[in-house]
Scaffold this motif. Sequence first.
Motif, PDB file in Angstrom:
ATOM      1  N   SER A 140      24.803  15.901  -6.200  1.00 25.26           N
ATOM      2  CA  SER A 140      24.955  14.659  -6.956  1.00 25.26           C
ATOM      3  C   SER A 140      25.860  13.717  -6.178  1.00 25.26           C
ATOM      4  O   SER A 140      26.868  14.148  -5.603  1.00 25.26           O
ATOM      5  N   VAL A 141      25.508  12.432  -6.159  1.00 23.41           N
ATOM      6  CA  VAL A 141      26.348  11.411  -5.529  1.00 23.41           C
ATOM      7  C   VAL A 141      26.424  10.220  -6.465  1.00 23.41           C
ATOM      8  O   VAL A 141      25.509   9.960  -7.253  1.00 23.41           O
ATOM      9  N   GLY A 142      27.526   9.487  -6.391  1.00 18.50           N
ATOM     10  CA  GLY A 142      27.683   8.322  -7.250  1.00 18.50           C
ATOM     11  C   GLY A 142      28.787   7.420  -6.751  1.00 18.50           C
ATOM     12  O   GLY A 142      29.621   7.813  -5.922  1.00 18.50           O
ATOM     13  N   GLY A 143      28.780   6.206  -7.264  1.00 23.78           N
ATOM     14  CA  GLY A 143      29.808   5.248  -6.877  1.00 23.78           C
ATOM     15  C   GLY A 143      30.011   4.202  -7.957  1.00 23.78           C
ATOM     16  O   GLY A 143      29.132   3.964  -8.799  1.00 23.78           O
ATOM     17  N   LYS A 144      31.180   3.581  -7.933  1.00 24.24           N
ATOM     18  CA  LYS A 144      31.520   2.563  -8.919  1.00 24.24           C
ATOM     19  C   LYS A 144      32.352   1.479  -8.249  1.00 24.24           C
ATOM     20  O   LYS A 144      33.175   1.756  -7.375  1.00 24.24           O
ATOM     21  N   TYR A 145      32.135   0.222  -8.682  1.00 18.69           N
ATOM     22  CA  TYR A 145      32.976  -0.889  -8.215  1.00 18.69           C
ATOM     23  C   TYR A 145      33.218  -1.808  -9.401  1.00 18.69           C
ATOM     24  O   TYR A 145      32.290  -2.074 -10.184  1.00 18.69           O
ATOM     25  N   GLY A 146      34.452  -2.287  -9.542  1.00 13.36           N
ATOM     26  CA  GLY A 146      34.726  -3.141 -10.688  1.00 13.36           C
ATOM     27  C   GLY A 146      36.040  -3.872 -10.564  1.00 13.36           C
ATOM     28  O   GLY A 146      36.764  -3.774  -9.571  1.00 13.36           O
ATOM     29  N   ASN A 147      36.334  -4.646 -11.621  1.00 16.26           N
ATOM     30  CA  ASN A 147      37.572  -5.407 -11.706  1.00 16.26           C
ATOM     31  C   ASN A 147      38.166  -5.210 -13.089  1.00 16.26           C
ATOM     32  O   ASN A 147      37.438  -5.210 -14.091  1.00 16.26           O
ATOM     33  N   TYR A 148      39.485  -5.042 -13.132  1.00 14.86           N
ATOM     34  CA  TYR A 148      40.180  -4.857 -14.399  1.00 14.86           C
ATOM     35  C   TYR A 148      41.314  -5.872 -14.481  1.00 14.86           C
ATOM     36  O   TYR A 148      42.084  -6.038 -13.522  1.00 14.86           O
ATOM     37  N   SER A 149      41.400  -6.576 -15.620  1.00 16.32           N
ATOM     38  CA  SER A 149      42.435  -7.588 -15.795  1.00 16.32           C
ATOM     39  C   SER A 149      43.149  -7.370 -17.118  1.00 16.32           C
ATOM     40  O   SER A 149      42.521  -7.053 -18.134  1.00 16.32           O
ATOM     41  N   PHE A 150      44.455  -7.543 -17.075  1.00 19.66           N
ATOM     42  CA  PHE A 150      45.272  -7.489 -18.279  1.00 19.66           C
ATOM     43  C   PHE A 150      46.221  -8.670 -18.237  1.00 19.66           C
ATOM     44  O   PHE A 150      46.753  -9.013 -17.180  1.00 19.66           O
ATOM     45  N   GLY A 151      46.425  -9.314 -19.389  1.00 16.44           N
ATOM     46  CA  GLY A 151      47.298 -10.472 -19.418  1.00 16.44           C
ATOM     47  C   GLY A 151      48.092 -10.563 -20.694  1.00 16.44           C
ATOM     48  O   GLY A 151      47.727  -9.990 -21.724  1.00 16.44           O
ATOM     49  N   MET A 152      49.195 -11.323 -20.634  1.00 21.11           N
ATOM     50  CA  MET A 152      50.035 -11.561 -21.801  1.00 21.11           C
ATOM     51  C   MET A 152      50.544 -12.999 -21.749  1.00 21.11           C
ATOM     52  O   MET A 152      51.145 -13.419 -20.759  1.00 21.11           O
ATOM     53  N   ASP A 153      50.281 -13.743 -22.819  1.00 22.50           N
ATOM     54  CA  ASP A 153      50.822 -15.091 -22.983  1.00 22.50           C
ATOM     55  C   ASP A 153      51.852 -15.039 -24.097  1.00 22.50           C
ATOM     56  O   ASP A 153      51.551 -14.573 -25.208  1.00 22.50           O
ATOM     57  N   ASN A 154      53.057 -15.518 -23.820  1.00 19.37           N
ATOM     58  CA  ASN A 154      54.127 -15.475 -24.806  1.00 19.37           C
ATOM     59  C   ASN A 154      54.816 -16.837 -24.855  1.00 19.37           C
ATOM     60  O   ASN A 154      55.381 -17.291 -23.859  1.00 19.37           O
ATOM     61  N   PHE A 155      54.759 -17.485 -26.020  1.00 17.47           N
ATOM     62  CA  PHE A 155      55.389 -18.795 -26.200  1.00 17.47           C
ATOM     63  C   PHE A 155      56.401 -18.668 -27.340  1.00 17.47           C
ATOM     64  O   PHE A 155      56.017 -18.535 -28.511  1.00 17.47           O
ATOM     65  N   PHE A 159      66.248 -22.966 -26.586  1.00 16.00           N
ATOM     66  CA  PHE A 159      65.237 -23.320 -25.576  1.00 16.00           C
ATOM     67  C   PHE A 159      63.886 -22.721 -25.956  1.00 16.00           C
ATOM     68  O   PHE A 159      63.790 -21.782 -26.755  1.00 16.00           O
ATOM     69  N   ARG A 160      62.852 -23.316 -25.384  1.00 14.47           N
ATOM     70  CA  ARG A 160      61.497 -22.781 -25.499  1.00 14.47           C
ATOM     71  C   ARG A 160      61.237 -21.873 -24.311  1.00 14.47           C
ATOM     72  O   ARG A 160      61.521 -22.244 -23.169  1.00 14.47           O
ATOM     73  N   ASP A 161      60.692 -20.695 -24.597  1.00 14.56           N
ATOM     74  CA  ASP A 161      60.442 -19.700 -23.555  1.00 14.56           C
ATOM     75  C   ASP A 161      58.937 -19.548 -23.366  1.00 14.56           C
ATOM     76  O   ASP A 161      58.217 -19.163 -24.294  1.00 14.56           O
ATOM     77  N   GLU A 162      58.451 -19.877 -22.173  1.00 10.54           N
ATOM     78  CA  GLU A 162      57.035 -19.724 -21.842  1.00 10.54           C
ATOM     79  C   GLU A 162      56.913 -18.648 -20.769  1.00 10.54           C
ATOM     80  O   GLU A 162      57.452 -18.788 -19.676  1.00 10.54           O
ATOM     81  N   ASN A 163      56.217 -17.590 -21.106  1.00  4.26           N
ATOM     82  CA  ASN A 163      56.127 -16.442 -20.204  1.00  4.26           C
ATOM     83  C   ASN A 163      54.662 -16.026 -20.109  1.00  4.26           C
ATOM     84  O   ASN A 163      54.073 -15.586 -21.105  1.00  4.26           O
ATOM     85  N   ILE A 164      54.089 -16.145 -18.933  1.00  4.36           N
ATOM     86  CA  ILE A 164      52.669 -15.827 -18.723  1.00  4.36           C
ATOM     87  C   ILE A 164      52.567 -14.762 -17.646  1.00  4.36           C
ATOM     88  O   ILE A 164      53.058 -14.930 -16.530  1.00  4.36           O
ATOM     89  N   MET A 165      51.913 -13.643 -17.998  1.00  7.96           N
ATOM     90  CA  MET A 165      51.758 -12.526 -17.066  1.00  7.96           C
ATOM     91  C   MET A 165      50.276 -12.218 -16.891  1.00  7.96           C
ATOM     92  O   MET A 165      49.517 -12.201 -17.853  1.00  7.96           O
ATOM     93  N   ARG A 166      49.873 -11.973 -15.656  1.00 14.45           N
ATOM     94  CA  ARG A 166      48.502 -11.602 -15.341  1.00 14.45           C
ATOM     95  C   ARG A 166      48.499 -10.435 -14.352  1.00 14.45           C
ATOM     96  O   ARG A 166      49.200 -10.457 -13.345  1.00 14.45           O
ATOM     97  N   TRP A 167      47.689  -9.428 -14.704  1.00 16.16           N
ATOM     98  CA  TRP A 167      47.527  -8.254 -13.837  1.00 16.16           C
ATOM     99  C   TRP A 167      46.052  -8.153 -13.521  1.00 16.16           C
ATOM    100  O   TRP A 167      45.231  -7.968 -14.410  1.00 16.16           O
ATOM    101  N   ASN A 168      45.697  -8.274 -12.239  1.00 18.09           N
ATOM    102  CA  ASN A 168      44.298  -8.299 -11.837  1.00 18.09           C
ATOM    103  C   ASN A 168      44.096  -7.325 -10.682  1.00 18.09           C
ATOM    104  O   ASN A 168      44.789  -7.415  -9.660  1.00 18.09           O
ATOM    105  N   ARG A 169      43.130  -6.394 -10.866  1.00 11.86           N
ATOM    106  CA  ARG A 169      42.903  -5.397  -9.818  1.00 11.86           C
ATOM    107  C   ARG A 169      41.416  -5.138  -9.626  1.00 11.86           C
ATOM    108  O   ARG A 169      40.672  -4.994 -10.602  1.00 11.86           O
ATOM    109  N   ASP A 170      40.998  -5.067  -8.371  1.00 14.23           N
ATOM    110  CA  ASP A 170      39.679  -4.556  -8.015  1.00 14.23           C
ATOM    111  C   ASP A 170      39.805  -3.045  -7.785  1.00 14.23           C
ATOM    112  O   ASP A 170      40.817  -2.572  -7.252  1.00 14.23           O
ATOM    113  N   TYR A 171      38.788  -2.300  -8.176  1.00 15.29           N
ATOM    114  CA  TYR A 171      38.836  -0.853  -7.968  1.00 15.29           C
ATOM    115  C   TYR A 171      37.449  -0.336  -7.594  1.00 15.29           C
ATOM    116  O   TYR A 171      36.428  -0.971  -7.870  1.00 15.29           O
ATOM    117  N   TYR A 172      37.425   0.831  -6.980  1.00 15.60           N
ATOM    118  CA  TYR A 172      36.163   1.423  -6.535  1.00 15.60           C
ATOM    119  C   TYR A 172      36.336   2.926  -6.438  1.00 15.60           C
ATOM    120  O   TYR A 172      37.455   3.442  -6.342  1.00 15.60           O
TER     121      TYR A 172
END
Length: 811
Positions: free
Chosen positions: A332-347, A363-376
Motif C-alpha cells: 500500500s502507498v499513499g500521500g497527503k498534502y494540505g494547509n491548516y490555519s488557526f486564528g484568533m481576533d481579540n478586541f 486603552f483599547r487592545d487589538e490583538n490578531i494572531m494567525r497560524w498558517n502551516r502547509d503539511y504533507y
Amino acid sequence: MIKRIYQPFILILFLSPAIFAGKAKSELPKKGVIRGEVRESRESVPVEYANVVLYDLQDSTMITGGITGPEGNFVLEHIPHGEYYITIHFIGFKKESIRGLKISGDNHRIDLGTIRLHPDAVDLDAASIVAEKMSIEYKLDRKVVNVDKDISSAGSSAVEVLEKIPSVRVDIEGNVSLRGSSSFTVLIDGKPSVLEGSDALQQIPAHTIENIEIITNPSAKYDPDGTSGIINVKLKKDKLRGFSGLAEASAGTGDKYSSDVYLNYQNSKMAFFGSVRWNDRRYPGNQLTVRETYGEDTTWIRRSESERAWMRSGWNAEAGMDYSITDRSTISVGGKYGNYSFGMDNFGKVHEYTLPSSSSVFFRDENIMRWNRDYYSLNANFRHAFLREGHNLNIMAFYSGRDGTQEQDKKEIPTDPYWNVVEGDPLMLRSAEEGPSTHYRMEADYVRPILEKGKFEAGYHFRINNRNERYFLENYDFDQGTWTEDEKYSKNTDFTRNIHALYGMFSHEIKDFEYQFGLRGEYTYRDISTSNTGETAVVDRFDYFPTVHFSRSLKEKNHFMASYSRRINRPRGWYLEPFETYVDEGSRRIGNPGLLPEYTNSFELGYLRTLPEGNVSLETYYRLTKNKITSIQYFDESAGLIYRTYDNLNNDQALGFESAAQYDVARWLDINLSATWYHYQIEDRTEAGEIRSSNNWDGRLITTFKLPTSTRFQVNLAYDSPTVTAQGRSEGSWYTDVTVRQDLFDKNLSATLKISDIFASRSRESYTQTSDLYIYEYRDRESRVLTLTISYRLNNFKKEPGNFEGETIEM
C-alpha cells in the motif's frame, strides 16, 4: 550510546522462549469439540462477542455455549456423544441456526468453517428500520466508537464526535482531554498524524470516519507516548468492487462552511482512493479577565472585557493505492498534502489601575494572531501473510513535514474612561515564529502463532523528529516610522529527537480466559540548541514500558477485562524553548529545557454485560503520574511582569469509575447513557507540600428517535463538573444539541439539521490563585448555531445493510 541501543534485545530474549517451544503431542479429547468462525456477510469482517449456544436436538436443552473472540472464532469443548443444533446470534444480525450436528466416537471433531451473519431488519409501518452496530463497543484493550450511530456528527469533525464519549472532555475552543489529561496520541488508520492532538482531530470530517478507537491502556506494540492513551481514527474504506464515493457539504450560521469528496475504485487486485477536503469555520465569543498582582504595598489590577473570535480553516488532498502482489502479499502507498490555519481576533477594553490609587490607564487592545502551516506526508506499507493463519509480517515507512508561520499583531490605543480615543501614540508590535519540521518513521512488526491458541509478537520501531524555529519581535518606532527588531526576544532554536524501540508480546487463550504480556524498550536521544545564545540541552536515556492485559468471559454474556501499562509524556516543544517570549505588555512565557518527562502507571478493571438489545459496562481506573509537568505563573515585582513557565513540581493521581448503558428501548427509540466520576489529586513536590484534590464527574445522554419515514431525531445532553488545577479551579458547564436527519432516495441522499447549544449554556470559567497573583477568566462562544449538511453516497458507498432473511443450514 551504541550499547544502549542494543539493550532492548534483552526484551526479545526474555520473551522469546515461547517461540521455540515445541508443540506438545495432543491427545484425542474424551468428548467432542465444535469450532467455527463467525463473519459479517457483506464485508466478511470478524464478529466479536457473538453468542454461540449448543442445544440438544431432542428436547432443546442447552448443553453449552460461549462467545466469539476478536477474530470471530469460537470453540465448544467437552461435548458428550449425541445429536445437537447450534445457534449464533449478535445484536443487529439475524440469528443463524445449524442443525444435524452429531458427536460420536469416530466423529468427535466438527469444524463448521465460516458462518455468515446477515444484518437484521424489521418491517414497521411499511418502512425499513435497520439494526445497527452499537454506538460504543468494548474490546480487550479499547472502546470502539461507531460514528454512523451519531447522526449529529454530520457536517462536523472528529472532535464533535468525541465530546459525546465517556472519558472524553472537549472545551469551548475544541481542545480535547482524555480522562482529564490533554496528553494523548492521535493515530489515523494506525499511522501517526502530521498534526498533533486536537489540531489533527479538527481536520477530519466525521462522515469519513468508520470508527474511533479509545485505547487508554495500549499494548507494548504501540508508542507509550501520552499519559492518557491513544485516539485512533479509522477511516471508511468501501470493500465492494467497482466505483463508489462520498460527498458532503455543510453550512452553519456565523460563517461555518465545509465540504469534501471521497472516491474509491476496487477490483480483484487493486484498490484506489482519493479525497479532497475543505473547511472554514469562525466561532465568535466574549471574554472577561480580571488579573490582580500583589507587591509589598501595592496591588496592580487589570480588567479586560473583549469580543473575540477564533477561526479554524484548511484544506487537503489525499490519494493512495493498495495492490495485491500475490494472494498473501499486499503493498500500500499513499500521500497527503494540505494547509491548516488557526486564528484568533481579540478586541478588548482594558482598564489598568493600582491600589492604593496612584495610576489609572484606559486603552483599547487589538490583538490578531494567525497560524498558517502547509503539511504533507508519504507512507508505504508491505504485508505478508504466511501459510499458517495469523502468521504475518508487516513493514511500514512514513515521512511527513510541515512548514509555516505563527504571526501576532498587537495594538494598544489610549482612550478616556468612556473608551473614546485620546491623543498619543499607540503601542504597536508584531511577532512571528516560523520554521520547518520533519518526521521519519520505520516499523517492522512480526506475528507468529504458537501453542494451540497463542501467539508471539515482536517488532522494531524507529522515529526521528527534526525542527527548526526562529522567533522574532518588532516594535514600531513612530519617530523613525519603521519597525525595529527587539534583540531580547529574537531566538533561533534547533530540535532533534531520535527514538529506537523494540517490543515483544505473548498472548494466549485458555478456554474463556485470555491474557497478554508485553515489554517495550525505548532509547531516546534529544538535543535542543539555541544558536544565538549557545544554550543546549541533551537527553540520553533508556526506558522500559511493560503492559499486561487479561480478559475472562463467564457464560456468554459477562465479560471481565483488566490491564496495566506504563506510559510517558514527553515535554512539548514550546515547554522547552529556553528563552523569554512576549505574550502581552503584562506577561511573558519562558520555557524550561531541563524538564523531565512524566511517567504514568495506569491500571484498569472493566466489566461488560451483553443484553438482548444492548449492553452495560462498568470500568474503574487508577492513574499515578510522577514528574507532572505543571504550568505555573508568578509575579516579578521588580519587572512588573507576570511570567508563565513549566516545571516538574507535582505528582498527581486519579481514581475513577465509568459506566455506560446502551439500550434499544423500542424499534423506534435508542438510549445511550454514560457517566464518569473520578477523584483527582495533585501533590506539590516543593517544600510547601500542599495537596489539592477534587471529586469530578460528567454525564452524557444521547436519545435517538427513529420514525417510519426514514427520519431520525436525536437529543444530546452533556455535563462536565468543576475540577481543580495546579494553581486554581475550573468551573463546570453543560450543553444540549438537537439534530434531525432525513434520508432520501434509498438512503443515498441525507439532509441533516443541527442546533448546537440550544440553551446557550456552554462556557468556560476558571480561577488561578497564588500568594502574589489572582486571575479570574470567563469565556463563552456563539450558541444556538444552526447547521445544515447534505450528504450523498455514490453507488451506495457504505450504505446501511438491506433486508436479509435468516438462514438455516443443514449439515
